[in-house]
Design a protein around this motif. Sequence first.
Motif, mmCIF file in Angstrom:
data_model
loop_
_atom_site.group_PDB
_atom_site.id
_atom_site.type_symbol
_atom_site.label_atom_id
_atom_site.label_comp_id
_atom_site.label_asym_id
_atom_site.label_seq_id
_atom_site.Cartn_x
_atom_site.Cartn_y
_atom_site.Cartn_z
ATOM 1 N N LEU A 190 0.825 -1.199 0.000
ATOM 2 C CA LEU A 190 0.000 0.000 0.000
ATOM 3 C C LEU A 190 0.868 1.262 0.000
ATOM 4 O O LEU A 190 0.597 2.219 -0.729
ATOM 5 C CB LEU A 190 -0.899 -0.032 1.242
ATOM 6 N N GLU A 191 1.948 1.227 0.800
ATOM 7 C CA GLU A 191 2.836 2.398 0.857
ATOM 8 C C GLU A 191 3.501 2.655 -0.491
ATOM 9 O O GLU A 191 3.614 3.793 -0.926
ATOM 10 C CB GLU A 191 3.938 2.215 1.910
ATOM 11 N N GLU A 192 3.933 1.569 -1.127
ATOM 12 C CA GLU A 192 4.596 1.730 -2.422
ATOM 13 C C GLU A 192 3.632 2.260 -3.477
ATOM 14 O O GLU A 192 3.997 3.081 -4.308
ATOM 15 C CB GLU A 192 5.214 0.404 -2.876
ATOM 16 N N LEU A 193 2.399 1.795 -3.414
ATOM 17 C CA LEU A 193 1.393 2.281 -4.363
ATOM 18 C C LEU A 193 1.147 3.772 -4.162
ATOM 19 O O LEU A 193 1.074 4.536 -5.118
ATOM 20 C CB LEU A 193 0.085 1.501 -4.204
ATOM 21 N N GLN A 194 1.034 4.177 -2.899
ATOM 22 C CA GLN A 194 0.829 5.604 -2.600
ATOM 23 C C GLN A 194 1.967 6.445 -3.155
ATOM 24 O O GLN A 194 1.757 7.495 -3.751
ATOM 25 C CB GLN A 194 0.764 5.820 -1.085
ATOM 26 N N GLU A 195 3.179 5.943 -2.954
ATOM 27 C CA GLU A 195 4.377 6.653 -3.391
ATOM 28 C C GLU A 195 4.392 6.770 -4.922
ATOM 29 O O GLU A 195 4.638 7.835 -5.483
ATOM 30 C CB GLU A 195 5.607 5.880 -2.885
ATOM 31 N N GLU A 196 4.071 5.665 -5.590
ATOM 32 C CA GLU A 196 4.067 5.651 -7.064
ATOM 33 C C GLU A 196 3.022 6.621 -7.609
ATOM 34 O O GLU A 196 3.267 7.373 -8.548
ATOM 35 C CB GLU A 196 3.810 4.205 -7.542
ATOM 36 N N ILE A 197 1.837 6.619 -6.992
ATOM 37 C CA ILE A 197 0.738 7.488 -7.439
ATOM 38 C C ILE A 197 1.108 8.961 -7.231
ATOM 39 O O ILE A 197 0.934 9.797 -8.113
ATOM 40 C CB ILE A 197 -0.569 7.115 -6.690
ATOM 41 N N ARG A 198 1.679 9.266 -6.063
ATOM 42 C CA ARG A 198 2.103 10.648 -5.762
ATOM 43 C C ARG A 198 3.111 11.149 -6.785
ATOM 44 O O ARG A 198 2.994 12.258 -7.301
ATOM 45 C CB ARG A 198 2.751 10.706 -4.379
ATOM 46 N N LYS A 199 4.090 10.293 -7.046
ATOM 47 C CA LYS A 199 5.175 10.678 -7.962
ATOM 48 C C LYS A 199 4.638 10.930 -9.361
ATOM 49 O O LYS A 199 5.012 11.888 -10.036
ATOM 50 C CB LYS A 199 6.196 9.537 -8.056
ATOM 51 N N ARG A 200 3.748 10.035 -9.817
ATOM 52 C CA ARG A 200 3.209 10.149 -11.169
ATOM 53 C C ARG A 200 2.333 11.397 -11.294
ATOM 54 O O ARG A 200 2.426 12.142 -12.269
ATOM 55 C CB ARG A 200 2.427 8.883 -11.515
ATOM 56 N N ASP A 201 1.507 11.663 -10.279
ATOM 57 C CA ASP A 201 0.663 12.871 -10.306
ATOM 58 C C ASP A 201 1.530 14.123 -10.360
ATOM 59 O O ASP A 201 1.215 15.075 -11.062
ATOM 60 C CB ASP A 201 -0.210 12.959 -9.048
ATOM 61 N N GLU A 202 2.610 14.114 -9.583
ATOM 62 C CA GLU A 202 3.467 15.289 -9.546
ATOM 63 C C GLU A 202 4.105 15.514 -10.912
ATOM 64 O O GLU A 202 4.111 16.634 -11.435
ATOM 65 C CB GLU A 202 4.536 15.131 -8.478
ATOM 66 N N ALA A 203 4.616 14.428 -11.524
ATOM 67 C CA ALA A 203 5.240 14.550 -12.850
ATOM 68 C C ALA A 203 4.205 15.007 -13.881
ATOM 69 O O ALA A 203 4.465 15.911 -14.681
ATOM 70 C CB ALA A 203 5.847 13.212 -13.269
ATOM 71 N N ASP A 204 3.017 14.411 -13.847
ATOM 72 C CA ASP A 204 1.979 14.748 -14.840
ATOM 73 C C ASP A 204 1.458 16.177 -14.663
ATOM 74 O O ASP A 204 1.085 16.830 -15.634
ATOM 75 C CB ASP A 204 0.804 13.755 -14.753
ATOM 76 N N SER A 205 1.442 16.657 -13.416
ATOM 77 C CA SER A 205 0.916 18.000 -13.150
ATOM 78 C C SER A 205 1.939 19.090 -13.451
ATOM 79 O O SER A 205 1.567 20.233 -13.680
ATOM 80 C CB SER A 205 0.513 18.144 -11.682
ATOM 81 N N ASN A 206 3.208 18.738 -13.411
ATOM 82 C CA ASN A 206 4.247 19.755 -13.557
ATOM 83 C C ASN A 206 4.965 19.761 -14.887
ATOM 84 O O ASN A 206 5.889 20.534 -15.079
ATOM 85 C CB ASN A 206 5.255 19.634 -12.408
ATOM 86 N N ARG A 207 4.565 18.900 -15.812
ATOM 87 C CA ARG A 207 5.230 18.929 -17.119
ATOM 88 C C ARG A 207 4.806 20.189 -17.874
ATOM 89 O O ARG A 207 3.759 20.788 -17.562
ATOM 90 C CB ARG A 207 4.911 17.666 -17.912
ATOM 91 N N GLU A 208 5.627 20.562 -18.882
ATOM 92 C CA GLU A 208 5.345 21.813 -19.588
ATOM 93 C C GLU A 208 4.180 21.688 -20.570
ATOM 94 O O GLU A 208 3.357 22.589 -20.682
ATOM 95 C CB GLU A 208 6.595 22.276 -20.328
ATOM 96 N N VAL A 209 4.143 20.574 -21.312
ATOM 97 C CA VAL A 209 3.131 20.416 -22.361
ATOM 98 C C VAL A 209 1.858 19.803 -21.792
ATOM 99 O O VAL A 209 1.878 18.703 -21.270
ATOM 100 C CB VAL A 209 3.642 19.482 -23.497
ATOM 101 N N SER A 210 0.751 20.512 -21.951
ATOM 102 C CA SER A 210 -0.571 20.094 -21.471
ATOM 103 C C SER A 210 -0.557 19.209 -20.222
ATOM 104 O O SER A 210 -0.854 18.028 -20.286
ATOM 105 C CB SER A 210 -1.412 19.454 -22.580
ATOM 106 N N PRO A 211 -0.208 19.829 -19.099
ATOM 107 C CA PRO A 211 -0.175 19.082 -17.839
ATOM 108 C C PRO A 211 -1.568 18.676 -17.356
ATOM 109 O O PRO A 211 -2.570 19.185 -17.851
ATOM 110 C CB PRO A 211 0.444 20.080 -16.858
ATOM 111 N N LEU A 212 -1.577 17.760 -16.393
ATOM 112 C CA LEU A 212 -2.823 17.369 -15.722
ATOM 113 C C LEU A 212 -3.376 18.583 -14.989
ATOM 114 O O LEU A 212 -2.698 19.163 -14.138
ATOM 115 C CB LEU A 212 -2.504 16.261 -14.708
ATOM 116 N N LYS A 213 -4.612 18.974 -15.351
ATOM 117 C CA LYS A 213 -5.189 20.203 -14.793
ATOM 118 C C LYS A 213 -6.693 20.150 -15.046
ATOM 119 O O LYS A 213 -7.120 19.706 -16.099
ATOM 120 C CB LYS A 213 -4.573 21.387 -15.546
ATOM 121 N N GLN A 214 -7.455 20.625 -14.086
ATOM 122 C CA GLN A 214 -8.905 20.661 -14.290
ATOM 123 C C GLN A 214 -9.249 21.760 -15.293
ATOM 124 O O GLN A 214 -8.791 22.898 -15.145
ATOM 125 C CB GLN A 214 -9.603 20.936 -12.947
#
Length: 222
Positions: free
Chosen positions: A169-193
């Motif tokens: 469970l901890e590893e899954l949380q860590e993986e999800i956090r990391k992926r969200d951060e990368a997807d939200s902070n990329r320059e080209v069309s980031p994850l955003k509402q």
Amino acid sequence: LTRLKIAIDGPAAAGKSTIAKITAEKLGYTYIDTGAMYRALTYKALKGSIDINDGEALGELLEQTEILLVPSENGQAVKLDGVDVSDAIRTAEVTAAVSQVSAHNQVRELMVEKQRNLGSHSGVVMDGRDIGTHVLPNAELKVFMTASVEERALRRYEENKRRGIVSSLEELQEEIRKRDEADSNREVSPLKQADDAVLLDTTSMTIEEVAKEISRLAKERL
Ligand code: C5P
């Protein structure tokens, strides 16, 4: 009869594809899993030892790649150059590399073009990270689906368990956090509402409740 374009975006493991599949089935629409497309390219790059930091090489690889989403008994199968990779694209290795691959402009331009072609007819439910903001800006219904990171990790944990995969469970949380951060902070069309998206926090909702709410929102727009 009006047919809608429905965009479902949100962070990792929020249940987007589960809900998108149910919604598409209910309405008789086509379901398009854009994450699967980025995963398929990532799988091919890893297999071919292509440097996932090299956007140009990845763009060229994508030009020589056929990715098809075809109906199957589980809803949808992913075919990469004619081979079914539906399970192969869900491994931890692919998951760990996909955000890096999908951050490149050369990759996104081509993927978005493919996705717009797939979504050019109405009656589609497309899920991803940039569907409402970029791929289908004219979608009649845009939903931004979230849930707490703890709840999302738990859902992924249960899903893995059902598929016979033991995970931490901890590893899954860590993986999800990391992926969200990368997807939200990329320059080209980031994850955003998108400004005109409906925010749906599903932390304490069941799948049935979420699916019902989306059907209600869709009916309002018919
Ligand atoms: O939805 P899924 O978790 O399968 O997506 C895998 C990854 O693909 C995301 O973490 C993101 O890096 C990328 N992706 C994206 N844009 C989309 C869909 C997915 O960048 N529209």
